[in-house]
Each structure stands twice: as C-alpha cells, then as structure tokens.
Design an enzyme around this catalytic site. Structure first.
Site, PDB file in Angstrom:
ATOM      1  N   PRO A  20     -22.621   7.618  -5.056  1.00  0.00           N
ATOM      2  CA  PRO A  20     -21.541   7.886  -6.013  1.00  0.00           C
ATOM      3  C   PRO A  20     -21.692   7.089  -7.305  1.00  0.00           C
ATOM      4  O   PRO A  20     -21.115   7.433  -8.328  1.00  0.00           O
ATOM      5  CB  PRO A  20     -20.290   7.458  -5.250  1.00  0.00           C
ATOM      6  CG  PRO A  20     -20.672   7.469  -3.819  1.00  0.00           C
ATOM      7  CD  PRO A  20     -22.119   7.097  -3.787  1.00  0.00           C
TER       8      PRO A  20
ATOM      9  N   GLU B 156     -21.721   2.306   4.847  1.00  0.00           N
ATOM     10  CA  GLU B 156     -21.075   1.933   3.577  1.00  0.00           C
ATOM     11  C   GLU B 156     -22.046   2.034   2.412  1.00  0.00           C
ATOM     12  O   GLU B 156     -21.652   2.010   1.252  1.00  0.00           O
ATOM     13  CB  GLU B 156     -20.513   0.495   3.668  1.00  0.00           C
ATOM     14  CG  GLU B 156     -19.443   0.311   4.715  1.00  0.00           C
ATOM     15  CD  GLU B 156     -18.338   1.375   4.571  1.00  0.00           C
ATOM     16  OE1 GLU B 156     -18.084   2.092   5.557  1.00  0.00           O
ATOM     17  OE2 GLU B 156     -17.806   1.511   3.448  1.00  0.00           O
TER      18      GLU B 156
ATOM     19  N   ARG C 111     -35.880  26.153  -6.518  1.00  0.00           N
ATOM     20  CA  ARG C 111     -35.722  27.504  -7.071  1.00  0.00           C
ATOM     21  C   ARG C 111     -36.208  27.610  -8.514  1.00  0.00           C
ATOM     22  O   ARG C 111     -36.293  28.706  -9.072  1.00  0.00           O
ATOM     23  CB  ARG C 111     -34.282  27.973  -6.933  1.00  0.00           C
ATOM     24  CG  ARG C 111     -33.243  27.158  -7.637  1.00  0.00           C
ATOM     25  CD  ARG C 111     -31.835  27.461  -7.160  1.00  0.00           C
ATOM     26  NE  ARG C 111     -31.508  28.867  -7.196  1.00  0.00           N
ATOM     27  CZ  ARG C 111     -31.306  29.561  -8.299  1.00  0.00           C
ATOM     28  NH1 ARG C 111     -31.390  28.936  -9.455  1.00  0.00           N
ATOM     29  NH2 ARG C 111     -31.001  30.838  -8.273  1.00  0.00           N
TER      30      ARG C 111
ATOM     31  N   ASP D 226     -29.878  31.691 -15.180  1.00  0.00           N
ATOM     32  CA  ASP D 226     -28.861  30.991 -14.393  1.00  0.00           C
ATOM     33  C   ASP D 226     -27.790  30.378 -15.274  1.00  0.00           C
ATOM     34  O   ASP D 226     -28.043  30.003 -16.406  1.00  0.00           O
ATOM     35  CB  ASP D 226     -29.524  29.818 -13.651  1.00  0.00           C
ATOM     36  CG  ASP D 226     -29.836  30.179 -12.212  1.00  0.00           C
ATOM     37  OD1 ASP D 226     -30.522  29.413 -11.553  1.00  0.00           O
ATOM     38  OD2 ASP D 226     -29.395  31.266 -11.802  1.00  0.00           O
TER      39      ASP D 226
HETATM   40  C1  4FV Z   1     -22.889  10.543  -2.576  1.00  0.00           C
HETATM   41  C2  4FV Z   1     -22.336  11.245  -3.655  1.00  0.00           C
HETATM   42  C3  4FV Z   1     -22.141   9.867  -1.519  1.00  0.00           C
HETATM   43  C4  4FV Z   1     -21.662   7.014  -0.064  1.00  0.00           C
HETATM   44  C5  4FV Z   1     -21.832   6.053   1.066  1.00  0.00           C
HETATM   45  C6  4FV Z   1     -23.219   7.957   1.438  1.00  0.00           C
HETATM   46  C7  4FV Z   1     -22.220   8.315   0.393  1.00  0.00           C
HETATM   47  C8  4FV Z   1     -22.689   6.733   2.087  1.00  0.00           C
HETATM   48  N1  4FV Z   1     -24.221  10.597  -2.676  1.00  0.00           N
HETATM   49  N2  4FV Z   1     -23.392  11.727  -4.380  1.00  0.00           N
HETATM   50  N3  4FV Z   1     -21.071  11.450  -3.947  1.00  0.00           N
HETATM   51  N4  4FV Z   1     -22.859   9.064  -0.703  1.00  0.00           N
HETATM   52  O1  4FV Z   1     -20.927  10.014  -1.404  1.00  0.00           O
HETATM   53  O2  4FV Z   1     -24.500  11.329  -3.783  1.00  0.00           O
HETATM   54  O3  4FV Z   1     -23.758   5.886   2.426  1.00  0.00           O
END
Ligand code: 4FV
Length: 247
Positions: A90, A117, A155, A170
């Site tokens: 995130p 986590e 793609r 697209d």
């Molecule tokens: C996430 C997202 C995501 C966070 C902790 C995996 C999680 C756990 N990855 N974009 N949004 N990852 O939420 O890519 O380890």
C-alpha cells in the site's frame, strides 16, 4: 520477457497459466513466469519465514534474510540481477496503464508478495527497487496485486492478444475511458443498438466512439481529462456530447 514472483503461495500465481488469453501467453512463455517460495530458503526446519514485530504489536513480519536469499536464487536463475525488484504494498506508487506499458517495454522484473503485516524494512531498503500499490485498500497479501500486474503487462506483449489493436484501443492507453460496446442481438432488453454502429460508415463510427469515450471520461473520470490536452476536434466532440445531454 521473464517475470519472477516471490510468494508463499506460488501455486496460486502459477494458476494464471490456466485461464484466458494471458494464460495461453504464459504457456507460450509470453512472458516466461517463474515462482519462488521463500519457505524453500528458510533457515529453520519448520520453514518459518516470519517473526514477531520488534516493538510489539499485532501480527507477524516476514524476515529480511530469507527474502534476500530468495532474491539471490532468482538473480542466479535469471543470470543477471538487473531486473527491477518490485514489492507490492500500500506504500507503493499507484499501479496504472502507464506502469504496465513501462514494465512491458523492459526485460522483465521480480515481484515480491508480502504477507502478514508486511516485510522487514531492511529488506525493502537493501533489496527493493520500487514499491507498487493497486490502490488504497489493505489486502491479506501481495499475490492478487502481482497477478493484476502480470495480466496487465502480458496483454501488452506481442502475440498475446488475438488482435493487437485491442491493447492499443484500451481504456487509458488513449488516456480516455473506453467507448460503449454493443453486439448481437440488435434489440436487447428492450433497447436498440445506436444506429451509427449499424451504418457501416467507419468514419462516422470512429467519430461517434471518440465522442462517447470523451463523454464517458468527462462524466466518470474528469481527473483524466485534466491530464490531457484535447485537440480542437476532441473539444468539439466533447461539447457536442455535453450539449446533447441537455446539460
Ligand atoms: C497491497 C496493496 C496490499 C499489505 C500487508 C499485504 C498487503 C500484506 N499490495 N497494493 N494495496 N498488501 O494491501 O499492493 O502483507
């Protein structure tokens, strides 16, 4: 192109080979897909790859040495360690069509899927080149984002889509949302097909589709329009779309 994925659920990622045009491309190594389970390089008999967070708090954290050993194995298998290492998280840059085109133009990349986590920050500082996020939502792992990236990139590779025009036309490749699509029957759910699409007049059809794409973007994603410099013709088409809506 070669994509390597580090994940505690490699079989899930490998399942991409089974479905759709991207699955066929992957079966034909367009791109080549390799998966790596960090458990295979855990430094303990139980295959443990996580531990409690320093400083306390809930959940577990994936340890840095095990992930680093896994990347060493990936680099050895690729015969080079220049492929960018991407962590799905995130905290990352928002993944979009521009990123997909950028990655599709390169030699390939390594995707690291976090779980729990997250991963030890020292792995990120020492071994991750870029973090990518699929959006402001917390998932239970990086696998789904990784599969989205593989699909979006594959793609764009030659020979993956039946008709390469599809990728060019697209959404977002033009910076606009897509125009509406219709197919048989020509009367469905009490609704007809826009007459222009039955006209066979390809110039009129192209103009109508451009107008609809501009209109849909103006309606649903005006932020995308702000990033674009519309041509005079596009400005005319959009004004026409808006006036026809009686707005
Ligand atoms: C996430 C997202 C995501 C966070 C902790 C995996 C999680 C756990 N990855 N974009 N949004 N990852 O939420 O890519 O380890």
């Amino acid at each position: 192109m070669r994509i390597d994925v580090v994940s505690l659920f490699p079989e899930w990622i490998a399942g991409l080979r089974e479905y759709g045009v991207v699955g066929r491309g992957l079966r034909e190594s367009r791109p080549a897909l390799n998966t790596w389970n960090p458990r295979d390089r855990a430094d303990n008999a139980s295959g443990r790859v996580d531990d409690r967070p320093y400083g306390g708090g809930p959940g577990m954290v994936m340890d840095a040495p095990t992930l680093a050993r896994t990347l060493d194995a990936v680099a050895a298998a690729r015969g080079d360690d220049r492929a960018p290492v991407i962590l799905l998280s995130p905290q990352g840059h928002r993944f979009d069509q521009a990123w997909a085109e950028r990655l599709a133009a390169g030699p390939g990349f390594v995707l690291c899927c976090g779980r729990y986590e997250g991963v030890d920050q020292r792995f990120i500082d020492a071994r991750v080149d870029v973090q990518l996020s699929i959006g402001d939502v917390v998932l239970s792992g990086g696998e789904l984002p990784a599969m989205m990236i593989i699909d979006a990139v594959a793609r764009l590779l030659d020979g993956v889509l039946g008709d390469a025009r599809s990728a060019v036309q697209d959404s977002f490749s033009t910076g606009l949302l897509d125009h509406p699509h219709y197919t048989r029957p020509d009367a469905a759910l009490g609704r007809a097909v826009p007459e222009v699409l039955l006209s066979g007049d390809h110039a009129r059809i192209a103009r109508w589709r451009e107008k609809q794409a501009l209109g849909a973007t103006w309606l649903h994603r005006p932020d995308l329009l702000d990033r674009l410099t519309l041509s005079a013709e596009q400005e005319r088409l959009l004004a026409e779309f808006i006036s026809e809506r009686g707005e």
